[in-house]
Scaffold this motif. Structure first.
Motif, PDB file in Angstrom:
ATOM      1  N   LEU A  29       0.834  -1.195   0.000  1.00 58.90           N
ATOM      2  CA  LEU A  29       0.000   0.000   0.000  1.00 58.90           C
ATOM      3  C   LEU A  29       0.878   1.259   0.000  1.00 58.90           C
ATOM      4  O   LEU A  29       0.607   2.220  -0.737  1.00 58.90           O
ATOM      5  N   LEU A  30       1.931   1.267   0.811  1.00 60.84           N
ATOM      6  CA  LEU A  30       2.782   2.453   0.886  1.00 60.84           C
ATOM      7  C   LEU A  30       3.516   2.703  -0.423  1.00 60.84           C
ATOM      8  O   LEU A  30       3.573   3.844  -0.904  1.00 60.84           O
ATOM      9  N   HIS A  31       4.081   1.675  -1.029  1.00 61.28           N
ATOM     10  CA  HIS A  31       4.797   1.877  -2.291  1.00 61.28           C
ATOM     11  C   HIS A  31       3.844   2.347  -3.389  1.00 61.28           C
ATOM     12  O   HIS A  31       4.219   3.160  -4.241  1.00 61.28           O
ATOM     13  N   ARG A  32       2.607   1.875  -3.361  1.00 58.27           N
ATOM     14  CA  ARG A  32       1.628   2.346  -4.335  1.00 58.27           C
ATOM     15  C   ARG A  32       1.339   3.839  -4.135  1.00 58.27           C
ATOM     16  O   ARG A  32       1.241   4.611  -5.098  1.00 58.27           O
ATOM     17  N   THR A  33       1.181   4.254  -2.879  1.00 55.32           N
ATOM     18  CA  THR A  33       0.879   5.657  -2.600  1.00 55.32           C
ATOM     19  C   THR A  33       2.056   6.554  -2.985  1.00 55.32           C
ATOM     20  O   THR A  33       1.866   7.637  -3.555  1.00 55.32           O
ATOM     21  N   ILE A  34       3.266   6.130  -2.680  1.00 54.03           N
ATOM     22  CA  ILE A  34       4.459   6.903  -3.064  1.00 54.03           C
ATOM     23  C   ILE A  34       4.537   7.046  -4.572  1.00 54.03           C
ATOM     24  O   ILE A  34       4.794   8.144  -5.103  1.00 54.03           O
ATOM     25  N   ALA A  35       4.312   5.950  -5.288  1.00 55.36           N
ATOM     26  CA  ALA A  35       4.401   5.992  -6.751  1.00 55.36           C
ATOM     27  C   ALA A  35       3.361   6.942  -7.340  1.00 55.36           C
ATOM     28  O   ALA A  35       3.649   7.715  -8.266  1.00 55.36           O
ATOM     29  N   MET A  36       2.147   6.904  -6.812  1.00 55.13           N
ATOM     30  CA  MET A  36       1.097   7.796  -7.296  1.00 55.13           C
ATOM     31  C   MET A  36       1.457   9.254  -7.037  1.00 55.13           C
ATOM     32  O   MET A  36       1.313  10.116  -7.910  1.00 55.13           O
ATOM     33  N   ALA A  37       1.941   9.554  -5.811  1.00 50.62           N
ATOM     34  CA  ALA A  37       2.291  10.930  -5.469  1.00 50.62           C
ATOM     35  C   ALA A  37       3.445  11.435  -6.314  1.00 50.62           C
ATOM     36  O   ALA A  37       3.427  12.577  -6.807  1.00 50.62           O
ATOM     37  N   ARG A  38       4.451  10.598  -6.494  1.00 47.35           N
ATOM     38  CA  ARG A  38       5.619  11.011  -7.273  1.00 47.35           C
ATOM     39  C   ARG A  38       5.231  11.346  -8.708  1.00 47.35           C
ATOM     40  O   ARG A  38       5.699  12.335  -9.283  1.00 47.35           O
ATOM     41  N   ALA A  39       4.347  10.539  -9.294  1.00 48.43           N
ATOM     42  CA  ALA A  39       3.905  10.809 -10.668  1.00 48.43           C
ATOM     43  C   ALA A  39       3.119  12.112 -10.738  1.00 48.43           C
ATOM     44  O   ALA A  39       3.235  12.874 -11.714  1.00 48.43           O
ATOM     45  N   ALA A  40       2.333  12.415  -9.701  1.00 49.26           N
ATOM     46  CA  ALA A  40       1.484  13.602  -9.715  1.00 49.26           C
ATOM     47  C   ALA A  40       2.279  14.896  -9.615  1.00 49.26           C
ATOM     48  O   ALA A  40       1.822  15.946 -10.087  1.00 49.26           O
ATOM     49  N   ILE A  41       3.464  14.860  -8.998  1.00 53.18           N
ATOM     50  CA  ILE A  41       4.248  16.090  -8.820  1.00 53.18           C
ATOM     51  C   ILE A  41       5.524  16.073  -9.655  1.00 53.18           C
ATOM     52  O   ILE A  41       6.414  16.896  -9.443  1.00 53.18           O
ATOM     53  N   SER A  42       5.602  15.176 -10.627  1.00 51.56           N
ATOM     54  CA  SER A  42       6.847  15.010 -11.385  1.00 51.56           C
ATOM     55  C   SER A  42       7.255  16.260 -12.153  1.00 51.56           C
ATOM     56  O   SER A  42       8.439  16.451 -12.444  1.00 51.56           O
ATOM     57  N   ASP A  43       6.282  17.133 -12.469  1.00 54.48           N
ATOM     58  CA  ASP A  43       6.604  18.324 -13.254  1.00 54.48           C
ATOM     59  C   ASP A  43       6.753  19.571 -12.389  1.00 54.48           C
ATOM     60  O   ASP A  43       6.802  20.682 -12.903  1.00 54.48           O
ATOM     61  N   ARG A  44       6.836  19.396 -11.059  1.00 57.88           N
ATOM     62  CA  ARG A  44       6.939  20.552 -10.153  1.00 57.88           C
ATOM     63  C   ARG A  44       8.193  20.421  -9.307  1.00 57.88           C
ATOM     64  O   ARG A  44       8.375  19.439  -8.601  1.00 57.88           O
ATOM     65  N   ASP A  45       9.030  21.464  -9.380  1.00 61.65           N
ATOM     66  CA  ASP A  45      10.254  21.446  -8.580  1.00 61.65           C
ATOM     67  C   ASP A  45      10.099  22.201  -7.271  1.00 61.65           C
ATOM     68  O   ASP A  45      11.063  22.346  -6.508  1.00 61.65           O
ATOM     69  N   ASP A  46       8.873  22.695  -6.984  1.00 58.69           N
ATOM     70  CA  ASP A  46       8.628  23.419  -5.743  1.00 58.69           C
ATOM     71  C   ASP A  46       7.850  22.585  -4.735  1.00 58.69           C
ATOM     72  O   ASP A  46       7.361  23.100  -3.742  1.00 58.69           O
ATOM     73  N   VAL A  47       7.718  21.282  -5.005  1.00 57.06           N
ATOM     74  CA  VAL A  47       6.946  20.393  -4.128  1.00 57.06           C
ATOM     75  C   VAL A  47       7.845  19.260  -3.647  1.00 57.06           C
ATOM     76  O   VAL A  47       8.451  18.555  -4.457  1.00 57.06           O
ATOM     77  N   ALA A  48       7.942  19.106  -2.326  1.00 55.23           N
ATOM     78  CA  ALA A  48       8.704  18.008  -1.733  1.00 55.23           C
ATOM     79  C   ALA A  48       7.748  16.932  -1.237  1.00 55.23           C
ATOM     80  O   ALA A  48       6.602  17.216  -0.881  1.00 55.23           O
ATOM     81  N   LEU A  49       8.224  15.691  -1.207  1.00 51.50           N
ATOM     82  CA  LEU A  49       7.420  14.540  -0.780  1.00 51.50           C
ATOM     83  C   LEU A  49       8.127  13.839   0.368  1.00 51.50           C
ATOM     84  O   LEU A  49       9.340  13.607   0.313  1.00 51.50           O
ATOM     85  N   VAL A  50       7.363  13.474   1.417  1.00 52.49           N
ATOM     86  CA  VAL A  50       7.942  12.788   2.565  1.00 52.49           C
ATOM     87  C   VAL A  50       6.892  11.868   3.179  1.00 52.49           C
ATOM     88  O   VAL A  50       5.691  12.145   3.112  1.00 52.49           O
ATOM     89  N   VAL A  51       7.347  10.752   3.753  1.00 48.81           N
ATOM     90  CA  VAL A  51       6.484   9.860   4.532  1.00 48.81           C
ATOM     91  C   VAL A  51       6.661  10.188   6.004  1.00 48.81           C
ATOM     92  O   VAL A  51       7.796  10.358   6.477  1.00 48.81           O
ATOM     93  N   ALA A  52       5.554  10.299   6.736  1.00 48.05           N
ATOM     94  CA  ALA A  52       5.591  10.548   8.185  1.00 48.05           C
ATOM     95  C   ALA A  52       5.043   9.316   8.893  1.00 48.05           C
ATOM     96  O   ALA A  52       3.893   8.926   8.680  1.00 48.05           O
ATOM     97  N   THR A  53       5.859   8.701   9.727  1.00 44.66           N
ATOM     98  CA  THR A  53       5.467   7.438  10.355  1.00 44.66           C
ATOM     99  C   THR A  53       5.943   7.371  11.796  1.00 44.66           C
ATOM    100  O   THR A  53       6.771   8.180  12.234  1.00 44.66           O
ATOM    101  N   ASP A  54       5.422   6.380  12.514  1.00 45.53           N
ATOM    102  CA  ASP A  54       5.854   6.126  13.886  1.00 45.53           C
ATOM    103  C   ASP A  54       6.529   4.765  14.002  1.00 45.53           C
ATOM    104  O   ASP A  54       6.689   4.240  15.095  1.00 45.53           O
TER     105      ASP A  54
END
Length: 269
Positions: A29-54
């Motif tokens: 589930l996590l790798h799927r969500t990361i892949a989807m998010a990365r594709a959605a922001i691939s054309d933006r250099d002003d957006v960072a992506l991070v996972v927040a976990t415990d």
């Protein structure tokens, strides 16, 4: 940093323990969500992506996919609270924070971009919704027979302001047969698990204790409505197949059936 997209991924789900690491058709589930998010922001250099976990295992799993991870307090009760903690861990805080729920990997194409655009236009909080056609509404009704707390609907004003969210299917529909004969779309909007915040709105949310209605429905966005913080909804097209979040074993089975029938919409990492 201008925009930060946070994927909250806690280990302690009561209905689906260690949910981010669960496999769906061979991919977590996590790798799927990361892949989807990365594709959605691939054309933006002003957006960072991070996972927040415990959980250290979940953090390591995120890093295996090339996504940074930050550790957050396990006592945090909501994904939005975890998103704020992640945002404040950076020396330069972001202007906007997006909480991309880690259990909703099958987002509509363009949903993340639409939320960012609404924030850039001045919305305090923005979130996507999908207008359900009658077939999709029937499918949601059937799904809720097995998983009544999976899938959220939104009641919205004509200008897009959210009036309410519920795990029930709202609004109730009088004279449904007539509407089915005249309108392709039902009056029901399904909420997509994605929230964008101005940083100050997110601070206000986290500074307030959970409200009674929030606890009853299990929907953190109701706290925002009770606080008087306006939520702007943005209408987006349905994804290749319309799936609610992954909350139960039944949800996993449903999505695996859809993938088998329609193909896998998750892009490569």
């Amino acid at each position: 940093m201008n925009h930060l997209v946070v994927i909250p991924a806690r280990a302690g789900s009561t209905r689906l323990p260690r949910k981010p690491l669960r496999l769906i058709a061979g991919r977590t589930l996590l790798h799927r969500t990361i892949a989807m998010a990365r594709a959605a922001i691939s054309d933006r250099d002003d957006v960072a992506l991070v996972v927040a976990t415990d959980d250290e295992d979940i953090a390591a799993h995120a890093r295996e996919a090339g996504c940074p991870a930050v550790m957050t307090d396990s006592a945090l009760a909501t994904g939005s609270g975890r998103a704020l903690a992640a945002a404040l861990s950076f020396a330069e805080g972001p202007r906007f924070v997006v909480n991309l729920q880690g259990d909703s990997p099958f987002q509509p194409e363009g949903a993340l971009g639409a939320v960012l655009a609404a924030l850039e236009s001045g919305a305090e909080v923005a979130t996507p919704v999908i207008a359900l056609d009658w077939e999709s509404l029937d499918a949601l009704r059937e799904h809720k027979l097995l998983s009544p707390f999976s899938g959220t609907t939104c009641v919205r004003a004509p200008d897009g302001r959210a009036l309410w969210f519920s795990k029930a299917i709202l609004p109730a529909i009088r004279d449904e047969d007539r509407l089915r004969a005249t309108d392709r779309l039902s009056p029901v909007w399904r909420h997509v698990g994605l929230y964008g915040y101005q940083l100050e709105a997110l601070r206000r949310f986290e500074a307030c204790a959970p409200t009674m209605l929030e606890r009853l429905e299990g929907l953190e966005q109701l706290r925002l409505i009770e606080l008087g913080i306006e939520i702007m909804t943005v209408a987006v097209d349905a994804p290749r197949f319309d799936s609610s979040g992954i909350d139960t074993e039944a949800d996993i089975s449903k999505v695996e059936r859809l993938i088998a029938e329609h193909g896998d919409p998750t892009p490569a990492l």
